[in-house]
Enzyme design. Structure first.
Site, PDB file in Angstrom:
ATOM      1  CG  ASP A 167      -3.824  -0.997   6.139  1.00  0.00           C
ATOM      2  OD1 ASP A 167      -3.625  -1.518   7.253  1.00  0.00           O
ATOM      3  OD2 ASP A 167      -3.038  -1.097   5.182  1.00  0.00           O
ATOM      4  CG  HIS A 323      -8.280  -1.429   3.393  1.00  0.00           C
ATOM      5  ND1 HIS A 323      -7.884  -2.574   2.749  1.00  0.00           N
ATOM      6  CD2 HIS A 323      -7.310  -0.502   3.173  1.00  0.00           C
ATOM      7  CE1 HIS A 323      -6.715  -2.361   2.142  1.00  0.00           C
ATOM      8  NE2 HIS A 323      -6.347  -1.111   2.390  1.00  0.00           N
TER       9      HIS A 323
END
Length: 452
Positions: A167, A323
């Site tokens: 992400d 992430h």
């Protein structure tokens, strides 16, 4: 009485046989007169939304533009013309393309968008709350922030599979991640933030062109989506889809992940009904996003979690929230990679889990997208004249069920997308009566000729 069948008669007969063959050629359509839904037998019959699906109309450019988007149809990624086409910050839903507004209004009027109020972020509360004493885990809301799952969302991978995704990119730390993924021949899905794509377009190009990874939606500015109005939800999703579309040669993403996992029945329905997007959550949180924050995680804590998850049961498979947000979060994945191999997990890009590809109109970054007419988005929506048509679908019917863990789940009927339309170019030649009549006449002439 056949003794008079001369050489001239034979030639005439052969001519008639040739005519019969010509009739067959006219009445039987060739292989190329229909849509090639079967072109790749390794995929489902419809791994993309057909051109008639309303989502395509939402990302058209100007009326009369080329149907099949090519490199010349889009500004160069990173150029001033490309950058100027998108909001600099939080998008103004009043200024978004009219086609997006029309699609939302059509879905609302058809009863496809649940009528619940946006949630509220309270500084004293860890999670969004709802007015009118609405239960966030009940079927009327079913909030992902509270772990409530809505059928059609993706939370788990198949057994033995670790779905690779990241992400918040693209960002400068993405460079090291992308290099590592390519060196180890690992494909990943990148849930990109729209404004980050605009600011870090070189990393975007590396992910899409160099690594040929899968690109998905993580909204335009990373808000809590359930706190937004319907129109603002559309703007957050639409502009992110638009910049991905414009920067990948016309590909429409299939998947989106809500920031913070903050989604409910209303937001899920808007994503699906307006843009054809499937909502993706996760079943494990690495907490790599807390690096450097007070009380945040540490590299050792993440490594311990990965050790427990990867050495444990492989059913269901793992979707781990990770992430490309910082050097620490990227390093955490690299450090855990040997464990993934050690415990024999199958690593697969999240957007490839169902075999239907990451895009609504393309199999991947290599194969070209199916032709999509272009008339919306870009240039702030200027010059748009097209409107969307409504889809044929059933309104989801929600019922709550309780799982063994006492968590409330939501059951809903699946929407039915329109079927593709086969080419009708040869349909007028397919009449059995026409075929029978034509052959009867020619055979009669042949028989009469033989009697001469």
């Amino acid at each position: 009485m056949f003794s008079s069948f001369s050489q001239v008669g034979l030639a005439g007969s052969l001519l008639l046989v040739s005519l019969i063959s010509s009739v067959y050629a006219a009445v039987i359509p060739s292989h190329d007169t229909h849509d090639h839904d079967h072109v790749s037998q390794g995929l489902p019959d419809r791994w993309y939304h057909g051109d008639e699906h309303p989502v395509h109309a939402l990302f058209r450019r100007q009326a009369g533009a080329a149907v099949a988007p090519g490199p010349a149809a889009f500004p160069l990624v990173g150029s001033p013309a490309w950058t100027a086409a998108y909001p600099a910050g939080v998008p103004d839903s009043n200024a978004m393309p009219q086609t997006w507004k029309d699609a939302l209004n059509t879905a609302v009027q058809a009863g496809k968008i649940p009528n619940i109020p946006p949630s509220v972020l309270n500084p004293q509360a860890a999670l969004p709350t709802y007015a009118n004493d609405l239960n966030p885990t009940g079927p009327q809301v079913c909030s992902g922030s509270y772990g409530c799952r809505i059928p059609g969302q993706v939370w788990d991978a198949p057994p033995g599979v670790l779905a690779v995704s990241f992400d918040d990119g693209p960002l400068p730390p993405s460079d090291d991640l992308l290099t590592f993924l390519k060196q180890n021949q690992v494909k990943a899905t990148h849930f990109f933030i729209g404004t980050n794509i605009v600011r870090n377009w070189k990393e975007f190009n590396t992910a899409f062109h160099t690594n040929q990874d899968d690109i998905a939606v993580h909204t335009w500015t990373h808000p809590h989506m359930t706190t937004l109005s319907n129109a603002d939800v559309v703007a957050q999703l639409g502009w992110t889809l638009q910049v991905i579309y414009d920067s990948t040669g016309g590909r429409l993403a299939r998947f989106w992940r809500p920031p913070f996992g903050d989604v409910d029945v209303r937001v899920t329905a808007i994503a699906k009904e307006v843009f054809g997007l499937t909502t993706v959550i996760w079943n494990r949180d690495s907490r790599d996003w807390t690096f450097g924050a007070p009380g945040g995680t540490t590299p050792q804590a993440i490594q311990n979690n990965f050790q427990n998850w990867l050495s444990g049961p492989q059913t269901p498979g793992l979707i781990i929230l990770e992430h490309e947000l910082s050097a620490g979060s990227v390093q955490a994945f690299m450090a855990a990679f040997p464990l993934m191999k050690q415990f024999n997990w199958v690593l697969r890009s999240l957007a490839q889990l169902d075999g239907q590809g990451p895009y609504q109109n393309a199999k991947d970054a290599i194969n070209p997208p199916t032709p999509v007419p272009l008339t919306a988005g870009g240039n702030g929506g200027a010059g748009l004249t097209s409107t969307t048509s409504s889809t044929t679908s059933t309104t989801p019917t929600a019922t709550s069920t309780t799982s063994p863990g006492n968590s409330t789940r939501l059951s809903a009927s699946a929407s039915t997308l329109p079927n593709s339309k086969k080419s009708g170019a040869a349909s007028k030649f397919n009449s059995p009566r026409l075929i029978t009549l034509s052959l009867s006449v020619l055979l009669g002439l042949l028989f009469s000729h033989c009697l001469i």
